[in-house]
Design a protein around this motif. Structure first.
Motif, PDB file in Angstrom:
ATOM      1  N   LEU A 107       1.189  -1.446   0.100  1.00 36.17           N
ATOM      2  CA  LEU A 107       0.326  -0.521  -0.270  1.00 36.17           C
ATOM      3  C   LEU A 107       1.149   1.351   0.009  1.00 36.17           C
ATOM      4  O   LEU A 107       1.515   1.736   1.334  1.00 36.17           O
ATOM      5  CB  LEU A 107      -0.631  -0.606   1.102  1.00 36.17           C
ATOM      6  N   LEU A 123      -9.008   0.605   3.605  1.00 33.60           N
ATOM      7  CA  LEU A 123      -7.724  -0.045   3.217  1.00 33.60           C
ATOM      8  C   LEU A 123      -6.899  -1.110   4.143  1.00 33.60           C
ATOM      9  O   LEU A 123      -6.440  -1.763   2.793  1.00 33.60           O
ATOM     10  CB  LEU A 123      -6.872   1.256   2.875  1.00 33.60           C
ATOM     11  N   CYS A 127      -5.820  -5.104   3.444  1.00 31.03           N
ATOM     12  CA  CYS A 127      -4.015  -5.827   3.595  1.00 31.03           C
ATOM     13  C   CYS A 127      -4.343  -6.152   4.223  1.00 31.03           C
ATOM     14  O   CYS A 127      -4.239  -7.570   4.174  1.00 31.03           O
ATOM     15  CB  CYS A 127      -3.602  -4.132   3.932  1.00 31.03           C
TER      16      CYS A 127
END
Length: 231
Positions: A107, A123, A127
């Motif tokens: 990321l 986000l 991950c």
């Protein structure tokens, strides 16, 4: 030519503009810096790697050349059209679910500083959902003074210039950042909401997603290796 914009994001200039205001043609001009060196030095050779927010492949292509098995994700089909040598997936990162795990999840591009807390959580949960139990997540953070040391500028290659012109407070800890990219033949702008995070807040946000900092990979602590938190 534009994709439907995310709320609070904007971009101007020639060619296609992505939902977060990125100009596809401009990103094709950006040179790679030390990102791939940092990544390759932090993970096993030949690892399977999920790259979240790959853009036009500025990091994708050198990672593939180094033998990594890359799956490149972006929400812009126009960006993904530029990817070569990697599997691709078209999706907003925060909604991605490939139902598989990777040795490395990447990321980069300061994406963790999304202005929306819900997006930031999404986000990091993406991950965590895609990293193997013994794998790692590499996150690129903003520098400590990235949003206070403005205006500032740096060269892009031999003829370009990027200038962070302003970071204007919007409230609730979010700034509206305005960036200009200038070349002899073209000019682009990008404006986006960004949330500064000090080290404790960053580590708390990782912890909420089930991730723990393993090490800071660079002296300025902008690159971080995290691992799934032990049960």
């Amino acid at each position: 030519m534009t994709d439907e914009r995310r709320e609070g994001y904007d971009g101007t200039g020639p060619g296609a503009i992505t939902p977060d205001g990125c100009a596809v043609e401009m990103y094709e001009r950006l040179p790679i810096r030390d990102e791939v060196e940092v990544i390759a030095g932090a993970v096993p050779p030949g690892a399977s790697l999920l790259e979240l927010g790959c853009g036009v492949g500025r990091m994708t292509h050198p990672l593939v050349e180094q033998g990594f098995r890359v799956t490149a994700v972006d929400e812009s089909a126009r960006m993904l059209e530029r990817i070569r040598g990697a599997r691709t997936a078209l999706s907003p990162i925060e909604r991605l679910d490939l139902d598989e795990r990777f040795d490395v999840v990447l990321l980069a591009s300061f994406l963790v500083h999304a202005g929306s807390l819900a997006v930031r959580r999404g986000l990091l949960e993406t991950c965590r959902r895609h990293v193997a139990p013994d794998g790692c997540v590499l996150v690129q953070r903003e520098g400590e003074d990235w949003q206070t040391n403005v205006p500032r500028e740096r060269a892009i290659g031999e003829s370009g210039l990027v200038r962070v012109e302003s970071a204007t407070p919007l409230g609730n800890g979010v700034n509206r950042v305005h960036v200009v990219y200038e070349f002899p033949d073209a000019r682009w702008t990008q404006t986006f909401p960004s949330r500064p995070m000090d080290r404790p807040e960053f580590e708390r946000s990782l912890a909420e997603a089930g991730l723990t900092v393993d090490s800071y990979l660079t002296e300025d602590r902008t690159w971080v290796r995290a691992r799934p938190t032990a049960a």
